[in-house]
Write a protein that holds these residues in place. Sequence first.
Motif, mmCIF file in Angstrom:
data_model
loop_
_atom_site.group_PDB
_atom_site.id
_atom_site.type_symbol
_atom_site.label_atom_id
_atom_site.label_comp_id
_atom_site.label_asym_id
_atom_site.label_seq_id
_atom_site.Cartn_x
_atom_site.Cartn_y
_atom_site.Cartn_z
ATOM 1 N N ASP A 95 0.852 -1.144 0.048
ATOM 2 C CA ASP A 95 -0.069 0.215 0.055
ATOM 3 C C ASP A 95 0.939 1.189 -0.053
ATOM 4 O OD1 ASP A 95 -2.113 -1.476 -0.020
ATOM 5 O OD2 ASP A 95 -2.382 -1.440 2.311
ATOM 6 N N GLY A 96 2.023 1.101 0.029
ATOM 7 C CA GLY A 96 3.177 2.191 -0.222
ATOM 8 C C GLY A 96 3.674 2.655 1.230
ATOM 9 N N SER A 97 3.073 2.010 1.986
ATOM 10 C CA SER A 97 3.646 2.390 3.540
ATOM 11 C C SER A 97 4.986 1.751 3.857
ATOM 12 C CB SER A 97 2.653 1.924 4.423
ATOM 13 O OG SER A 97 1.612 3.059 4.756
ATOM 14 N N TYR A 98 5.942 2.502 4.391
ATOM 15 C CA TYR A 98 6.926 2.053 4.817
ATOM 16 C C TYR A 98 7.405 2.655 6.327
ATOM 17 C CZ TYR A 98 8.139 0.190 0.085
ATOM 18 O OH TYR A 98 7.847 -0.485 -0.991
ATOM 19 N N LEU A 99 7.164 1.636 7.276
ATOM 20 C CA LEU A 99 7.509 1.956 8.565
ATOM 21 C C LEU A 99 8.573 1.230 9.083
ATOM 22 C CD1 LEU A 99 3.812 2.653 9.455
ATOM 23 C CD2 LEU A 99 5.483 4.582 9.193
ATOM 24 N N ALA A 100 8.096 0.253 9.919
ATOM 25 C CA ALA A 100 9.097 -0.722 10.402
ATOM 26 C C ALA A 100 9.540 -1.923 9.356
ATOM 27 C CB ALA A 100 8.701 -1.288 11.520
ATOM 28 N N ASN A 101 8.681 -1.941 8.420
ATOM 29 C CA ASN A 101 8.880 -3.012 7.316
ATOM 30 C C ASN A 101 9.981 -2.426 6.394
ATOM 31 O OD1 ASN A 101 6.911 -0.863 6.984
ATOM 32 N ND2 ASN A 101 6.475 -1.641 4.731
ATOM 33 N N MET A 102 10.690 -3.091 6.029
ATOM 34 C CA MET A 102 12.038 -2.889 5.448
ATOM 35 C C MET A 102 11.970 -2.896 3.856
ATOM 36 S SD MET A 102 14.843 -4.929 7.867
ATOM 37 C CE MET A 102 14.035 -6.180 7.853
ATOM 38 N N ALA A 103 12.312 -1.908 3.446
ATOM 39 C CA ALA A 103 12.430 -1.863 1.860
ATOM 40 C C ALA A 103 13.844 -2.137 1.410
ATOM 41 C CB ALA A 103 12.246 -0.230 1.498
ATOM 42 N N LEU A 104 13.868 -2.880 0.284
ATOM 43 C CA LEU A 104 14.935 -3.389 -0.317
ATOM 44 C C LEU A 104 15.621 -2.131 -1.291
ATOM 45 C CD1 LEU A 104 17.200 -5.754 -1.010
ATOM 46 C CD2 LEU A 104 15.206 -6.321 -2.810
ATOM 47 N N TYR A 105 16.869 -1.907 -1.060
ATOM 48 C CA TYR A 105 17.592 -0.701 -1.825
ATOM 49 C C TYR A 105 18.875 -1.535 -2.224
ATOM 50 C CZ TYR A 105 15.009 2.771 0.986
ATOM 51 O OH TYR A 105 14.019 3.385 1.370
ATOM 52 N N ARG A 106 19.259 -0.858 -3.560
ATOM 53 C CA ARG A 106 20.608 -1.138 -4.430
ATOM 54 C C ARG A 106 21.214 0.299 -4.652
ATOM 55 N NH1 ARG A 106 18.739 -2.964 -10.324
ATOM 56 N NH2 ARG A 106 20.918 -2.234 -10.755
ATOM 57 N N ALA A 107 22.543 0.225 -4.276
ATOM 58 C CA ALA A 107 23.286 1.392 -4.364
ATOM 59 C C ALA A 107 24.499 0.997 -5.259
ATOM 60 C CB ALA A 107 23.793 1.692 -2.787
ATOM 61 N N ASP A 108 24.764 2.219 -6.089
ATOM 62 C CA ASP A 108 25.913 1.837 -7.003
ATOM 63 C C ASP A 108 27.246 2.420 -6.269
ATOM 64 O OD1 ASP A 108 27.554 1.808 -9.094
ATOM 65 O OD2 ASP A 108 26.410 3.121 -10.203
ATOM 66 N N LEU A 109 28.172 1.546 -6.035
ATOM 67 C CA LEU A 109 29.452 2.162 -5.677
ATOM 68 C C LEU A 109 30.207 1.973 -6.659
ATOM 69 C CD1 LEU A 109 29.425 0.329 -1.787
ATOM 70 C CD2 LEU A 109 28.464 2.647 -2.587
ATOM 71 N N SER A 110 30.182 1.796 -7.895
ATOM 72 C CA SER A 110 31.020 1.323 -8.736
ATOM 73 C C SER A 110 32.310 2.435 -8.987
ATOM 74 C CB SER A 110 30.380 0.938 -10.405
ATOM 75 O OG SER A 110 29.547 2.311 -10.636
ATOM 76 N N ALA A 111 31.870 3.294 -8.506
ATOM 77 C CA ALA A 111 32.801 4.677 -8.646
ATOM 78 C C ALA A 111 33.866 4.419 -7.886
ATOM 79 C CB ALA A 111 32.167 5.910 -8.291
#
Lengths: 836, 833
Positions: free
Chosen positions: A773-789
């Motif tokens: 439903d688009g709610s993010y509180l204690a429920n964790m979201a999955l992120y990806r981060a670009d460290l190739s630099a």
Amino acid sequence: MRKLWTLGIGVVAAACCVAGAVGCDSSPEKEAQTGVPTEIVNGGFESADLSGWTVEYGTAFSDDSVSSQKTFEYADDEKHNQIPVNATGNWYLSGKGFEGKFSVARTGAIRSSTFRLTGDGVLSMKLAGGAPVEERGGKLVKKPTETVCYVGVYRASDDRLIARQTNEYFVKHTESYVIVSKYESDVYNTDNFYRYELDLSEYLGEDLYLRVVDNDQSNYYGYISVDDIRTNGDAEAQTEGAFFTKTRSYVQDAEAPENELPNGGFETGSLAGWTIVSGEAFSHEGVNAESVWWNENITYSRDGDYHYGFYNPTAVGVMRSSEFVLGGSGYISYKLGGCKDNAKTYLRFLLKTEEGDREILRASNYKFRDFQFPYVANGMRLLNMVQYYADFSAYLGQTLYIEAVDENASADDLGCMTLDSIQTYWQGTPSWSDFRAAYEVKFDAETEIVSPCQVLNGNFETGDLTGWTASWTDENDRIGYVSSESVWWGTFSYNKGGNYLFTGISDEGKTGTLTSSEFEVGGCGWMTFRLGGGGDPAKCYVSVLDAETGEELARYANAYFFDPGFTDLVNRGTNLANMVHYRADLSAFVGRTVRLQIVDNATGGWGLVCADSFRTYYQTEAALPDGTYLARNILPRETLGEGSEYQALNGNFETGDLTGWTATGDAFIGISHEEVWWNEWYSFNKEGEYFLSGWAGNESATGTLTSSEFTVGGCGWITFRLGGGKDTSLCNVSIVDAETGETLAIYGNTLFRDLIKPGCYYYGGKPIDLSKDGSYLANMALYRADLSAFAGRRVKIVLTDRATEDWGLLFADEFITYYATEAEIPVGATVAIDLK
Amino acid sequence: MKQSTKITAVVTACAMSFAALALGGCNDEEIQAPAGNDLVLSYSFDEASGTTVKESVAGTDSKIAYVFNTENQANLLKPASEPLRRKGVSGNALYLDGNSTYVANDDFRQPKNAFTVSAWVAPRVFENLPNYESVYAAGNTRLTSIVNKGDIDMGEGFLLGYGRLGLWGIQLAVYNKDTDEESVLSFYDPINALSLYEWSHVAVSYDGKTGYIALFYNGVRSYEAVIPELANTEIVLSDEPLYIGRYANPTKIYGLDTQMVAGLLDEVRIYDVSLSPKQTEALYLEGAENGAHPALNWEDVALDSSVYEGDRYRPQYHAIPPALWMNEPHSPFYYQGRYHVFYQHNPAGPYWAQIRWGHLVSDDMIHWEYVKDAVVPTAGVCPEGVWTGGACIGPDGTPWLAITAGTNTSTVSGQNVAFAHPADPSDPDLADWVVEDSVSLAQPAGGEGEIGQFRDPFVWYDDGVYYMMISTSIPGAGGSANVYTSTDMRDWTYKGYLFECDYNAYPEQGIHWECVVMLPISKKDGTGTKYVLFDCPQYPADAPVHTYYWIGQFDKNACRFVADDPKPRLFDLGGIFNGQNGYCFLTEEDIAAGKTSYDQGRSVVYAISQGKELGTTHNYYSGWAHNFTMPVELYLSDDGNNIIREPIRELSSLREETLYEYVGTGRNAAELNVAISSVRGDLLEIELEFTLSPAAETFRSGLSVRYNPTTNSLGTERTDVVFGNGGVMIDRTQTSLQYRSLDSSALWETSARAYSVRILLDRSMLEVYVNGIMSFTTHVYPKYGDSDYLRFFDEGAGMSVTKFIVRRLGSAYTETVTPAYYGNTGNLSDTGV
């Protein structure tokens, strides 16, 4: 044929009398000239039956009412003093029946022969029972005149009642001891006779008759006994009939049409058609002619004139029906009551097979309910019977029989079985013309399956630990016991399967193990089980052990243990001793011989295990029951990143601790295994078993958590899960150069959003994924981060929490710092924004 | 005398095969008829009409008291009419309405030492009344009085009567000459109870000399005694008249007399001797021709709606009980082509008491037939009353009724849920119902809602699951409903509360809820299905009971309703719409058209149209109280935020004549008023579409209904449907010159400039539907016969009417409609100056 009694010896003097005829002991000179006798026939009941009397209505009086019992006992008299009945002759009319077992609720009336009143016009009789008062809370209160038992004198010409005699001198003693002489001297009059005289001289010369009337259903002497009626003052007692003790004989034979059970409703008044296999719980005497029970006159809800039961509570035993071939639609119906302990008193339905007889269904009075006593109409179900039916059509054409089993030796009346109306033939689906409530009994999955792949007694239905090996030898050291209880703390359902479970509810302080028999992992490789308790999954769990080597192959804990502090929400999300039904995938071990081991290494914090329903064999996954929760294998795994240049050590926290991480402050102190949060069961969306939970500490705490060093490699992307941290300037994840300490990038839980509408989410038995439903509180979201630099640089991950309120905490999991190619990155990860 | 001639047709006791207890023995003696000269009072009620009945011993006529007698004409709303007669046990019988019909005899001289009283009675209802309270008779139960002489409560006279669950007996106030004491003694039949809608013969024989008392039911003695308390006694004399069907000093409910016979009475007799069993048997056998117990057709004992003919306020095409009282309708279901609906009913009078389920059946939800009361208080399961419930088609394919069973107060709640089934599922009327002998759901101590708040089950079936909601409250947290589910209607699983409403935020939602109903609603194209949840808050803070609703989603797994917006909304602004109930059903045609799922059905809502604002005195003289609202079909508006409610399309079957029709580009109010100046009626359907182009900020326009063209010194009468700058409302300040303080409706705030309106007028009923999404249900009570015109008004609104159709509607019950009676008030044009 109904129940019979037989004459013990000889012929009774008055037995020659014919109902309605002139009494044979009336001498001719006593007879009035018109031919109307001056005395009634059998006024002393010395015929040993109701000869000369006519039953007008009801069941209060029958030939069984005429008794030769000479004495009675006061119910509360421990010394069992025998008080003389004070009858005249050998026989009298007893309101309690010759066996003293008639229900007080019976009503009815009998009428005498007609006589002409002569002589002095004084009529006399002896009366007992028939109290004109009732006892309410120890006080005697007059009964309504409509219901008091009486003997009425009627004028034959117009049927008018001219006199009415009740047992008005009824007096019951109140002491706990009995002085027999006080009964003999008429100080107390209860079941001993007292003589009454009625002066009817104004009716001299008229034709009269008597009626004995019992409309009294009261439990307080609501019956009347009568003896020695003399219809004029000059009369003598009726000639004494020969004394003998009446005994009952029972119908022995019963027949039934094809497919039906002979005497399934006990209407022979006996156990004809049934075989007593063992014990004393079942006997002809137990066939019950009364329609109500206890002082409250609660209806049994039976059919016909008889049912079985409420007999000999302390006895145990088994009776078996005749065999029958199942026909019709395959339904079988029956009425069952009592059986308070369902595990000990029940019906067994058995199938005849070449390999032997096999139990196919065990059914007890599952609807037993001690509720709003004594109102049957309100749903109280004790000894009153409940209509059940079950679909046996899988066994159509096969031969079955039924056993009634009573293993309950308790003296509790409610442990008895009441049984009636066993109907083994139905043309179609059972229905009842009186629209009675009827309950379908389903075949229970708890029936133990026989397979080398099935752990022995995994459902504990033997009622003991057969098949299991306990670590304790002294019962005082046990971690639990096999129980037939349905509830814990007297209130909350265990959610057990079948009759028994293993419960540690009273043994929280003990530690130990319980190990199963060996079995082969087979079929589709899935097993199911119920698990409760076990607040700490590190200490309480179920292991799967290799039978030969003892190697632990898998470990399952009660992942849905959930204690928000409200026991009233049990079964609405709170899971304590109430068990959760799990399924576990052992397919990796198909073919191996294993044991199960219940482990309890905890002494507090719900450090106990409740377990039941270990079913280890399913042919296919489709056969798995609905509504189970997936059990995760929590066997400690290799520490992630061990020996790896590119992976942060224990980035997924699956060691169950902060191995590989360095904390400052108090914000990051805890690892959690929980699946869900809040009463609504919002999912954390964790990966694996463990994750970093901000709720392990205080929200107001601050600090940092720093990972081990790793080299940015592969495609240069990392992924992680992040929850909480509303203010990303205060709570975030930074990538720091391990050598220079330079902050290379900062990421936050930028998806944080509170779209929960109050009152719009409820516990529904399944975790709720708020992110849908688009709610993010204690429920964790999955992120990806670009460290190739920063490829090739040594870096560390630093979690920072400088917030003290308003979601000022972090939840994190699954820092995966190496992906060879971008294609390996999990689908659905959100690109983390560099906040630097 | 009649009885002596009939007795010659001797019937022996042996023929009484139906007698439960053949106590007398089967001898062949002739029946002993009582002697004619012992008879001191006899009413045979054989008159075919008229306002009197003959007492044949004295040969005098007694007046029948009756609300619709001529002397009450000034207070009546219809022409006076005579008391009704029906076929009796012998000749005719008197029909008693339960609240006004009785006979008083001032000349009767009471026997002192001995008497026998007997009567045939066929009751419609058993009253459950409080006990007597005075010191003379305290604790004795009050009875419906068949024959009464003297105020028992004051220790005088005697009463033959009946009460709770058919208990019957005699109450005697006796003076004991031995002890010089007076006392009240009651004797009841311990074996038999009277039956509803059937003839019972009751007789009591008393002999004060010997102390003999005997009760005879259908000729058979059921109780007899010779008791010391009665020996050497005589009845305490009273100055009261002898009453038939009334008690001298009745207890009142809402100001109306109770203890009155509702049903039929025949052959009431008193002898001044104590008759013998054989003689009372003879009295019974007089009515039992050829030994057969007299049959009674339900139609003969049923309530008769014809007594209201000409009633100026009684609706003609709305669902309404045949007579007397209703409160909310409930438990509608569709079964084999017919629509059934039930209502809370008192068949004894126009007041709330003795609640049971009245039953109406229809082929189209418009034309209703009266059917026997379906479920009445029953010993065991529902002795105290049968309150609102629900209905659905059960697992066996027949309708099941879920009743609120009023049970013994010793139980936790006193309110349980039990099921009833049709005795004959093939009967198109489903006239007879059987209640199961135990309840299916009872409130446990501590759980499943507030104790004692456990009623109004609402049941439905959806995709393999039966759902039940039971109105209750969450202890300390306001109203709600328990939800239960079952797959077989037998084993019910508690699923918690349906919905939690913030009581502190919305105190108008009360501390308990009643009539919680939830229905699926979809847009007209069938898409966008949501659910609408209705409640009737109980004990709300400073607010009358109304129907509120929320729109939202129903989570079938969790059994939770999730509101789009937590704020409750009023469904109808007219002020009298509540006690709603409804159903979502598929007809055979729907199924043939390919509809299969629950939410594809028609969602139709019924409610009570409360008529109580005029009070119980008004109800007494009108003889009835309350009716149904027009059934409305519900849809979801296209924006998903409103409920479209439309009077069901079957309403069109009532249309008889188009009185005026205009569809065009626009006419103003003045033009239309000329055109409709002669259009009149109190049974109308009006369609109206118009736009407003107001010239100023303040404006007011609309249509006056029940409009009287006369304005004189008394004033005038009209009810304005107002479309003003603030919004829409019904202005009742001028509605009636008789009832002057009627409240106007609430205001529906809207700034709309285009309106589409449906108006239904049905005698006192006025229903206005605006733009599909709002409704006003109210009553109008004009005093004058000429208050039946229509007139537009436009005060600065620039009204332009594009559609105006006025149709006359017919009755749903009769071929022709008797015009409303205004004979005692006349026309306003004939009054004043």
